[in-house]
Design a protein around this motif. Sequence first.
Motif, PDB file in Angstrom:
ATOM      1  N   LYS A  38       0.809  -1.220   0.000  1.00 52.27           N
ATOM      2  CA  LYS A  38       0.000   0.000   0.000  1.00 52.27           C
ATOM      3  C   LYS A  38       0.843   1.272   0.000  1.00 52.27           C
ATOM      4  CE  LYS A  38      -3.573  -2.699   0.356  1.00 52.27           C
ATOM      5  NZ  LYS A  38      -3.169  -3.929  -0.278  1.00 52.27           N
ATOM      6  N   SER A  39       1.991   1.277   0.660  1.00 51.63           N
ATOM      7  CA  SER A  39       2.800   2.493   0.779  1.00 51.63           C
ATOM      8  C   SER A  39       3.732   2.730  -0.401  1.00 51.63           C
ATOM      9  CB  SER A  39       3.612   2.446   2.076  1.00 51.63           C
ATOM     10  OG  SER A  39       4.461   1.331   2.069  1.00 51.63           O
ATOM     11  N   LEU A  40       3.794   1.799  -1.341  1.00 52.11           N
ATOM     12  CA  LEU A  40       4.670   1.948  -2.500  1.00 52.11           C
ATOM     13  C   LEU A  40       3.888   1.685  -3.788  1.00 52.11           C
ATOM     14  CD1 LEU A  40       7.802  -0.087  -1.288  1.00 52.11           C
ATOM     15  CD2 LEU A  40       7.532   2.411  -1.288  1.00 52.11           C
ATOM     16  N   SER A  41       4.062   2.558  -4.760  1.00 49.80           N
ATOM     17  CA  SER A  41       3.457   2.316  -6.074  1.00 49.80           C
ATOM     18  C   SER A  41       4.279   1.264  -6.800  1.00 49.80           C
ATOM     19  CB  SER A  41       3.433   3.614  -6.890  1.00 49.80           C
ATOM     20  OG  SER A  41       4.746   3.979  -7.265  1.00 49.80           O
ATOM     21  N   SER A  42       3.731   0.732  -7.862  1.00 46.34           N
ATOM     22  CA  SER A  42       4.497  -0.238  -8.657  1.00 46.34           C
ATOM     23  C   SER A  42       5.734   0.429  -9.258  1.00 46.34           C
ATOM     24  CB  SER A  42       3.620  -0.864  -9.746  1.00 46.34           C
ATOM     25  OG  SER A  42       3.086   0.137 -10.587  1.00 46.34           O
ATOM     26  N   GLU A  43       5.633   1.732  -9.568  1.00 47.26           N
ATOM     27  CA  GLU A  43       6.794   2.467 -10.088  1.00 47.26           C
ATOM     28  C   GLU A  43       7.869   2.589  -9.006  1.00 47.26           C
ATOM     29  OE1 GLU A  43       3.594   3.826 -10.260  1.00 47.26           O
ATOM     30  OE2 GLU A  43       3.239   3.324 -12.351  1.00 47.26           O
ATOM     31  N   ASP A  44       7.445   2.859  -7.756  1.00 47.75           N
ATOM     32  CA  ASP A  44       8.398   2.929  -6.642  1.00 47.75           C
ATOM     33  C   ASP A  44       9.141   1.603  -6.497  1.00 47.75           C
ATOM     34  OD1 ASP A  44       7.588   5.532  -5.917  1.00 47.75           O
ATOM     35  OD2 ASP A  44       6.130   4.794  -4.456  1.00 47.75           O
ATOM     36  N   VAL A  45       8.391   0.515  -6.493  1.00 50.68           N
ATOM     37  CA  VAL A  45       8.995  -0.813  -6.329  1.00 50.68           C
ATOM     38  C   VAL A  45       9.988  -1.084  -7.451  1.00 50.68           C
ATOM     39  CG1 VAL A  45       8.525  -3.304  -6.301  1.00 50.68           C
ATOM     40  CG2 VAL A  45       7.039  -1.736  -5.013  1.00 50.68           C
ATOM     41  N   ALA A  46       9.599  -0.778  -8.684  1.00 49.55           N
ATOM     42  CA  ALA A  46      10.490  -1.012  -9.825  1.00 49.55           C
ATOM     43  C   ALA A  46      11.784  -0.208  -9.686  1.00 49.55           C
ATOM     44  CB  ALA A  46       9.782  -0.664 -11.136  1.00 49.55           C
ATOM     45  N   LYS A  47      11.679   1.048  -9.285  1.00 53.30           N
ATOM     46  CA  LYS A  47      12.879   1.885  -9.116  1.00 53.30           C
ATOM     47  C   LYS A  47      13.767   1.360  -8.001  1.00 53.30           C
ATOM     48  CE  LYS A  47      11.081   6.115 -11.072  1.00 53.30           C
ATOM     49  NZ  LYS A  47      10.831   7.533 -10.915  1.00 53.30           N
ATOM     50  N   LEU A  48      13.167   0.972  -6.894  1.00 48.22           N
ATOM     51  CA  LEU A  48      13.948   0.461  -5.770  1.00 48.22           C
ATOM     52  C   LEU A  48      14.650  -0.839  -6.135  1.00 48.22           C
ATOM     53  CD1 LEU A  48      11.428   1.271  -2.916  1.00 48.22           C
ATOM     54  CD2 LEU A  48      13.725   2.243  -3.175  1.00 48.22           C
ATOM     55  N   GLU A  49      13.968  -1.704  -6.857  1.00 48.36           N
ATOM     56  CA  GLU A  49      14.559  -2.988  -7.224  1.00 48.36           C
ATOM     57  C   GLU A  49      15.637  -2.863  -8.303  1.00 48.36           C
ATOM     58  OE1 GLU A  49      11.141  -5.482  -8.027  1.00 48.36           O
ATOM     59  OE2 GLU A  49      11.002  -6.051  -5.906  1.00 48.36           O
ATOM     60  N   LYS A  50      15.653  -1.735  -9.027  1.00 50.41           N
ATOM     61  CA  LYS A  50      16.684  -1.494 -10.048  1.00 50.41           C
ATOM     62  C   LYS A  50      17.839  -0.666  -9.495  1.00 50.41           C
ATOM     63  CE  LYS A  50      13.484  -1.378 -13.950  1.00 50.41           C
ATOM     64  NZ  LYS A  50      12.838  -0.456 -14.894  1.00 50.41           N
ATOM     65  N   GLY A  51      17.721  -0.225  -8.248  1.00 51.09           N
ATOM     66  CA  GLY A  51      18.788   0.576  -7.662  1.00 51.09           C
ATOM     67  C   GLY A  51      18.749   2.033  -8.067  1.00 51.09           C
ATOM     68  N   GLU A  52      17.628   2.483  -8.610  1.00 52.49           N
ATOM     69  CA  GLU A  52      17.522   3.873  -9.053  1.00 52.49           C
ATOM     70  C   GLU A  52      17.442   4.815  -7.856  1.00 52.49           C
ATOM     71  OE1 GLU A  52      14.478   4.352 -12.029  1.00 52.49           O
ATOM     72  OE2 GLU A  52      15.293   2.707 -13.226  1.00 52.49           O
ATOM     73  N   GLY A  53      17.715   6.083  -8.111  1.00 49.67           N
ATOM     74  CA  GLY A  53      17.851   7.084  -7.057  1.00 49.67           C
ATOM     75  C   GLY A  53      16.636   7.367  -6.215  1.00 49.67           C
ATOM     76  N   TRP A  54      15.448   7.318  -6.783  1.00 52.79           N
ATOM     77  CA  TRP A  54      14.187   7.512  -6.061  1.00 52.79           C
ATOM     78  C   TRP A  54      14.142   8.870  -5.359  1.00 52.79           C
ATOM     79  CZ3 TRP A  54      11.915   5.268  -1.096  1.00 52.79           C
ATOM     80  CH2 TRP A  54      10.548   5.011  -1.235  1.00 52.79           C
ATOM     81  N   GLY A  55      14.948   9.819  -5.846  1.00 52.51           N
ATOM     82  CA  GLY A  55      14.970  11.160  -5.267  1.00 52.51           C
ATOM     83  C   GLY A  55      15.737  11.270  -3.962  1.00 52.51           C
ATOM     84  N   LEU A  56      16.438  10.212  -3.583  1.00 51.51           N
ATOM     85  CA  LEU A  56      17.112  10.191  -2.286  1.00 51.51           C
ATOM     86  C   LEU A  56      18.390  11.019  -2.249  1.00 51.51           C
ATOM     87  CD1 LEU A  56      16.593   6.426  -1.417  1.00 51.51           C
ATOM     88  CD2 LEU A  56      15.416   8.392  -0.413  1.00 51.51           C
ATOM     89  N   ALA A  57      18.909  11.425  -3.386  1.00 56.64           N
ATOM     90  CA  ALA A  57      20.174  12.172  -3.409  1.00 56.64           C
ATOM     91  C   ALA A  57      19.964  13.651  -3.728  1.00 56.64           C
ATOM     92  CB  ALA A  57      21.131  11.542  -4.416  1.00 56.64           C
ATOM     93  N   LYS A  58      18.752  14.151  -3.548  1.00 56.39           N
ATOM     94  CA  LYS A  58      18.478  15.556  -3.874  1.00 56.39           C
ATOM     95  C   LYS A  58      19.360  16.517  -3.083  1.00 56.39           C
ATOM     96  CE  LYS A  58      13.707  15.350  -5.442  1.00 56.39           C
ATOM     97  NZ  LYS A  58      12.332  15.774  -5.140  1.00 56.39           N
ATOM     98  N   ALA A  59      19.678  16.188  -1.847  1.00 53.04           N
ATOM     99  CA  ALA A  59      20.519  17.087  -1.045  1.00 53.04           C
ATOM    100  C   ALA A  59      21.854  17.336  -1.734  1.00 53.04           C
ATOM    101  CB  ALA A  59      20.735  16.515   0.354  1.00 53.04           C
ATOM    102  N   ALA A  60      22.411  16.332  -2.358  1.00 53.41           N
ATOM    103  CA  ALA A  60      23.672  16.491  -3.086  1.00 53.41           C
ATOM    104  C   ALA A  60      23.417  17.100  -4.464  1.00 53.41           C
ATOM    105  CB  ALA A  60      24.380  15.141  -3.227  1.00 53.41           C
ATOM    106  N   GLU A  61      22.523  16.503  -5.194  1.00 50.04           N
ATOM    107  CA  GLU A  61      22.255  16.910  -6.579  1.00 50.04           C
ATOM    108  C   GLU A  61      21.896  18.391  -6.676  1.00 50.04           C
ATOM    109  OE1 GLU A  61      21.599  16.440 -10.751  1.00 50.04           O
ATOM    110  OE2 GLU A  61      22.591  15.088  -9.354  1.00 50.04           O
ATOM    111  N   LEU A  62      20.993  18.844  -5.835  1.00 49.64           N
ATOM    112  CA  LEU A  62      20.526  20.223  -5.934  1.00 49.64           C
ATOM    113  C   LEU A  62      21.475  21.216  -5.281  1.00 49.64           C
ATOM    114  CD1 LEU A  62      16.696  19.663  -5.428  1.00 49.64           C
ATOM    115  CD2 LEU A  62      17.973  19.944  -7.561  1.00 49.64           C
ATOM    116  N   ASN A  63      22.524  20.707  -4.664  1.00 47.35           N
ATOM    117  CA  ASN A  63      23.574  21.573  -4.132  1.00 47.35           C
ATOM    118  C   ASN A  63      24.839  21.479  -4.980  1.00 47.35           C
ATOM    119  OD1 ASN A  63      22.765  23.114  -1.683  1.00 47.35           O
ATOM    120  ND2 ASN A  63      22.050  21.072  -1.083  1.00 47.35           N
ATOM    121  N   GLY A  64      24.679  20.990  -6.194  1.00 43.39           N
ATOM    122  CA  GLY A  64      25.767  21.035  -7.169  1.00 43.39           C
ATOM    123  C   GLY A  64      26.769  19.903  -7.105  1.00 43.39           C
TER     124      GLY A  64
END
Length: 172
Positions: A38-64
């Motif tokens: 219920k807490s994860l969409s199928s897209e979320d699950v697919a990204k997590l299982e592929k090792g994709e970023g899932w927006g978790l690195a925004k602190a670094a990315e958006l600070n250059g």
Amino acid sequence: MKSLFFVSLAVLLPLPAVAGGGHDHSSPYAGQQTREIKSLSSEDVAKLEKGEGWGLAKAAELNGIPGPSHVLKMKRELGLTSDQEALAEGIFEKMEHQAIVEGRKLVAAELALDIGFRSRSIDLPDLRERLHGIETSRANLRYIHLAAHLEMIRVLDERQIKQYNELRGYEQ
């Protein structure tokens, strides 16, 4: 006479809303109850299982601070040397492998939480333990992605970092 008509209209129009209660109790989550987790969409699950970023690195990315995946996609524009490309590939492969392992742990932990609620078998101490495991996994996953961004600082020079940020749309 016209004034009386408009006043009557203004008074009578809201009556159906008042009579019916006028409240919409539908949830913004309506439709999500059919998800396996219920807490994860199928897209979320697919990204997590592929090792994709899932927006978790925004602190670094958006600070250059560049990420290895995007650096590799922009290798020509950034003018990476063969040594830089090899280092970026190594950072990316390590990150991807660790992120896949941890992403699968997070998905499994969310599924276990969901099953606990679905089966009504979860109690307060169990809930605390499961949430701690989920948040530890999420923190580990975020660490993996953010650490890869930090490692990229030692690979790229300042000109390449500036170019990366311009290409990503972060520099005006």
